[in-house]
Design a protein around this motif. Sequence first.
Motif, PDB file in Angstrom:
ATOM      1  N   ILE A   1       8.700  18.792  -9.508  1.00 36.24           N
ATOM      2  CA  ILE A   1       8.809  18.501 -10.929  1.00 36.24           C
ATOM      3  C   ILE A   1       7.490  17.904 -11.396  1.00 36.24           C
ATOM      4  N   HIS A   2       6.970  18.462 -12.473  1.00 33.83           N
ATOM      5  CA  HIS A   2       5.725  17.957 -13.068  1.00 33.83           C
ATOM      6  C   HIS A   2       6.064  16.979 -14.179  1.00 33.83           C
ATOM      7  N   ALA A   3       5.382  15.857 -14.175  1.00 31.36           N
ATOM      8  CA  ALA A   3       5.587  14.881 -15.241  1.00 31.36           C
ATOM      9  C   ALA A   3       4.861  15.352 -16.504  1.00 31.36           C
ATOM     10  N   LYS A   4       5.537  15.291 -17.629  1.00 24.99           N
ATOM     11  CA  LYS A   4       4.922  15.674 -18.895  1.00 24.99           C
ATOM     12  C   LYS A   4       4.055  14.519 -19.386  1.00 24.99           C
ATOM     13  N   LYS A   5       2.855  14.876 -19.823  1.00 23.72           N
ATOM     14  CA  LYS A   5       1.935  13.862 -20.309  1.00 23.72           C
ATOM     15  C   LYS A   5       2.025  13.794 -21.826  1.00 23.72           C
ATOM     16  N   GLY A   6       1.933  12.590 -22.361  1.00 22.96           N
ATOM     17  CA  GLY A   6       1.985  12.405 -23.804  1.00 22.96           C
ATOM     18  C   GLY A   6       2.258  10.955 -24.128  1.00 22.96           C
ATOM     19  N   PHE A   7       2.404  10.670 -25.417  1.00 20.35           N
ATOM     20  CA  PHE A   7       2.655   9.315 -25.872  1.00 20.35           C
ATOM     21  C   PHE A   7       4.155   9.090 -26.036  1.00 20.35           C
ATOM     22  N   THR A   8       4.578   7.906 -25.716  1.00 21.00           N
ATOM     23  CA  THR A   8       5.966   7.555 -25.977  1.00 21.00           C
ATOM     24  C   THR A   8       6.072   7.055 -27.405  1.00 21.00           C
ATOM     25  N   PHE A   9       7.285   6.941 -27.872  1.00 20.83           N
ATOM     26  CA  PHE A   9       7.521   6.470 -29.229  1.00 20.83           C
ATOM     27  C   PHE A   9       7.004   5.043 -29.397  1.00 20.83           C
ATOM     28  N   LEU A  10       7.186   4.203 -28.413  1.00 21.86           N
ATOM     29  CA  LEU A  10       6.718   2.817 -28.495  1.00 21.86           C
ATOM     30  C   LEU A  10       5.192   2.745 -28.548  1.00 21.86           C
TER      31      LEU A  10
END
Length: 140
Positions: free
Chosen positions: A2-11
Motif C-alpha cells: 500500500i502506497h501512502a498518499k501524499k498531501g495536506f490534511t485539513f488541519l
Amino acid sequence: MIHAKKGFTFLEMIAVLSIVLLVTSLLPFLFDARLFTYDNVNGFHRTEWHIFLQQLHGELNESKRWKSSGTVLYLEKFTGEQVSFDLYKSTIRRQVNGTGNETALQSVKSVAYTSTNNGIFLRVMATDGKTYEAFLSRLF
C-alpha cells in the motif's frame, strides 16, 4: 503493498490559512501612515500639476490643431470637438464645445500658453507666487 498518499490534511490547511490571514492583517501596520498624507490641502500641489500636464499632453496628442490667445488654449480634436483650457477664478477649467466646467488645476493666479508648431509652452503662476513651466510636444 500500500502506497501512502501524499498531501495536506485539513488541519494543516487550516493552520496555513490562519498564518496567512494573520500576516495579511498586520500588513497595514508595516506601512508608515505619513506616506499617505497630503501636505498642502488648500493650495497648489505639484502632484496636481503633474496630473494636469499628463491630461493636457493626452489632449494635445488627440488634437489635429491647437492655438492660444495667451490665457486660453484651444484644441481641435480629430473627432471635431473643440476643447479649451482657460483660467476661471483661481482654477484652470476644461470645456468641450464651450460647455461644462471641469476643473483641471486649482489655486492658479495666472496662466500663459504659447503655441508652437511642435507643441505648447505653458507657464502657470500659483496663488502662493511660485511659477511652474512646461513644454508639451506631440508624439507624432
